[in-house]
Design a protein around this motif. Sequence first.
Motif, PDB file in Angstrom:
ATOM      1  N   LEU A 292       0.828  -1.099  -0.141  1.00 56.37           N
ATOM      2  CA  LEU A 292       0.103  -0.214  -0.021  1.00 56.37           C
ATOM      3  C   LEU A 292       1.060   1.257  -0.058  1.00 56.37           C
ATOM      4  CD1 LEU A 292      -2.574  -1.196   2.760  1.00 56.37           C
ATOM      5  CD2 LEU A 292      -2.636  -1.813   0.431  1.00 56.37           C
ATOM      6  N   ARG A 293       1.168   1.845  -1.043  1.00 55.79           N
ATOM      7  CA  ARG A 293       2.020   2.905  -1.389  1.00 55.79           C
ATOM      8  C   ARG A 293       1.443   4.310  -0.883  1.00 55.79           C
ATOM      9  NH1 ARG A 293       6.992   0.786  -2.764  1.00 55.79           N
ATOM     10  NH2 ARG A 293       6.523  -1.202  -3.971  1.00 55.79           N
ATOM     11  N   GLY A 294       2.088   4.861  -0.151  1.00 51.86           N
ATOM     12  CA  GLY A 294       1.732   6.234   0.391  1.00 51.86           C
ATOM     13  C   GLY A 294       1.682   6.399   1.926  1.00 51.86           C
ATOM     14  N   GLY A 295       1.683   5.109   2.636  1.00 55.23           N
ATOM     15  CA  GLY A 295       1.704   5.454   4.006  1.00 55.23           C
ATOM     16  C   GLY A 295       0.101   5.309   4.651  1.00 55.23           C
ATOM     17  N   ALA A 296      -0.308   3.946   4.932  1.00 55.84           N
ATOM     18  CA  ALA A 296      -1.717   3.906   5.072  1.00 55.84           C
ATOM     19  C   ALA A 296      -1.872   3.865   6.585  1.00 55.84           C
ATOM     20  CB  ALA A 296      -2.041   2.188   4.744  1.00 55.84           C
ATOM     21  N   ASP A 297      -2.849   4.584   6.734  1.00 55.05           N
ATOM     22  CA  ASP A 297      -3.498   4.927   8.211  1.00 55.05           C
ATOM     23  C   ASP A 297      -3.883   3.882   8.859  1.00 55.05           C
ATOM     24  OD1 ASP A 297      -3.944   6.619  10.482  1.00 55.05           O
ATOM     25  OD2 ASP A 297      -5.843   7.133   9.974  1.00 55.05           O
TER      26      ASP A 297
ATOM     27  N   VAL B 274       6.538 -16.327  -6.119  1.00 51.84           N
ATOM     28  CA  VAL B 274       6.367 -15.011  -5.467  1.00 51.84           C
ATOM     29  C   VAL B 274       5.666 -14.030  -6.334  1.00 51.84           C
ATOM     30  CG1 VAL B 274       7.713 -13.091  -4.444  1.00 51.84           C
ATOM     31  CG2 VAL B 274       8.434 -15.377  -3.868  1.00 51.84           C
ATOM     32  N   TYR B 275       4.993 -13.234  -5.824  1.00 56.23           N
ATOM     33  CA  TYR B 275       4.171 -12.207  -6.588  1.00 56.23           C
ATOM     34  C   TYR B 275       4.025 -10.942  -5.935  1.00 56.23           C
ATOM     35  CZ  TYR B 275       2.526 -16.724  -8.083  1.00 56.23           C
ATOM     36  OH  TYR B 275       2.502 -18.321  -8.296  1.00 56.23           O
ATOM     37  N   THR B 276       4.333  -9.948  -6.565  1.00 59.67           N
ATOM     38  CA  THR B 276       4.142  -8.545  -6.045  1.00 59.67           C
ATOM     39  C   THR B 276       3.062  -7.638  -6.658  1.00 59.67           C
ATOM     40  OG1 THR B 276       5.778  -7.330  -7.266  1.00 59.67           O
ATOM     41  CG2 THR B 276       6.372  -8.464  -5.249  1.00 59.67           C
ATOM     42  N   VAL B 277       2.227  -6.877  -5.899  1.00 58.26           N
ATOM     43  CA  VAL B 277       1.026  -5.904  -6.411  1.00 58.26           C
ATOM     44  C   VAL B 277       1.453  -4.681  -5.551  1.00 58.26           C
ATOM     45  CG1 VAL B 277      -1.104  -5.722  -6.466  1.00 58.26           C
ATOM     46  CG2 VAL B 277      -0.202  -7.904  -7.175  1.00 58.26           C
ATOM     47  N   ASP B 278       1.123  -3.642  -6.210  1.00 59.21           N
ATOM     48  CA  ASP B 278       1.192  -2.223  -5.840  1.00 59.21           C
ATOM     49  C   ASP B 278      -0.197  -1.690  -5.667  1.00 59.21           C
ATOM     50  OD1 ASP B 278       3.983  -2.436  -5.046  1.00 59.21           O
ATOM     51  OD2 ASP B 278       4.363  -0.988  -6.755  1.00 59.21           O
ATOM     52  N   MET B 279      -0.627  -0.887  -4.788  1.00 61.07           N
ATOM     53  CA  MET B 279      -1.885  -0.358  -4.510  1.00 61.07           C
ATOM     54  C   MET B 279      -1.553   1.175  -4.217  1.00 61.07           C
ATOM     55  SD  MET B 279      -5.451  -1.056  -2.415  1.00 61.07           S
ATOM     56  CE  MET B 279      -7.044  -0.047  -2.948  1.00 61.07           C
ATOM     57  N   ASN B 280      -1.615   2.237  -4.921  1.00 58.82           N
ATOM     58  CA  ASN B 280      -1.380   3.509  -4.566  1.00 58.82           C
ATOM     59  C   ASN B 280      -2.391   4.412  -3.864  1.00 58.82           C
ATOM     60  OD1 ASN B 280       1.204   3.059  -6.210  1.00 58.82           O
ATOM     61  ND2 ASN B 280       0.040   3.289  -7.881  1.00 58.82           N
ATOM     62  N   SER B 281      -2.022   5.523  -3.697  1.00 57.48           N
ATOM     63  CA  SER B 281      -2.972   6.468  -3.197  1.00 57.48           C
ATOM     64  C   SER B 281      -3.404   6.602  -1.666  1.00 57.48           C
ATOM     65  CB  SER B 281      -4.274   6.575  -4.074  1.00 57.48           C
ATOM     66  OG  SER B 281      -4.074   6.756  -5.419  1.00 57.48           O
TER      67      SER B 281
END
Length: 422
Positions: free
Chosen positions: A45-50, A273-280
């Motif tokens: 979770l890119r951006g610093g999830a609260d 191994v698999y990587t996925v990004d979620m932005n915002s």
Amino acid sequence: MNMHKRALLTGVGLFGLSAMTRASESDTQPRFIPNQNRKLVCVYLRGGADVLSIVVPKGDKDHATARSNVMSHTDDLVVYSEGGKVEGLPVGVGIKDFFGLHPQFTAMLGSVGEAGALSETAFVLPVGSHCEGRSHFSGQAIMEAGRAGVDSDTFGWLGRWLNETRSSASGNASLRAFAIGNNAPHSLSGGTPMVAPNIRSFGINYYGRDALGDELGALHADSSMLGDTASGLLAADAVYDQAPIAGERPQSSAIGRDLQQVADLLVAGVGEVYTVDMNSWDTHANQLSQIDTLLGELCAALQSFYETVKANGQLDEVTVVVMSEFGRRIQDNGSGTDHGTGGMMMVMGGGVKGGIYGEWPGLIPAPGKRDVFGREYRGDLLPTIDYRQVLCSILERRMSPNVDMRRIFPEYDYTGSLEIFG
């Protein structure tokens, strides 16, 4: 042959050649068999999830005051009483009375008579890294490198793991790791991943595949490295082409579509191994609506992924870890929150004991209390768990128990796994 597929094939072939060249330098005994071991899916979770909006500490005496402008859903939080273990709670107060999950987690409860993904999801908090600043770049670089001295090491923690578990039995290295997106994350550096924004474009899928295999075999007859690489690519393409593809579930979000592609690869038996990004997730303003939308997409995507791998009989093989570079400040800024320190990690999959785990420091900790890295309180949720302990626990308990974790996370003294696995 479709030109897009031709280009992709060429790219994968180049990745594979470099991987096989490095692999030939090692004559270690086989200790990792591809596609027979468990699989790891990393969602960043890119951006610093609260964390305080995800796992809401409704029982903390300072919560209502510090979060008056970004606190919602207090009456319809999901009561999560599957289990868990949290140290530091007030005497006589249980986990389900102290914490509640954001209402969007209702999507992960499952249907009547059918347990959902939440039953096998552990929330670990507060976690953090040794990043001293509040920079997204530094936070992500350090966490993905798995060490503080990122300038002295070009490998990521997953790249190290892939190399440590590589052997003569580990097959084509470029087909062990997949990054769903336009770029590979730093965590996979050194691990020779395949990068694919759309995995449905992967492969050859045309009438001349067998003939191409014969031609490649003849061309590389004098080189076992090149021949094995070509054979591995063609074999993976054939498996993927013939497998019952999981992606028939319509997905409305980018994270949903990306996790669906991972499910496709799992069904096809391709990758480990698999990587996925979620932005915002950088919610400096309008946090209430942003978090509601983001968590709605994430929870729906995780539940759909869970249902797919479970229906295919693969749930016991798969572990999903969800992480972010840091959390947010405790005090809101009016309509949002600024960069903080303490965050959260989610671990989902077969063998995971659902619940909330960790050590609660208090939103406003007792005077003199320091975080797991020895830092004093400065307006952030104090991390009490090193994020590397979570990742080591996953690698040890779910992936490869015989690997020395100091080879994966230099400078870290791993003392044992968390109690999140059955």
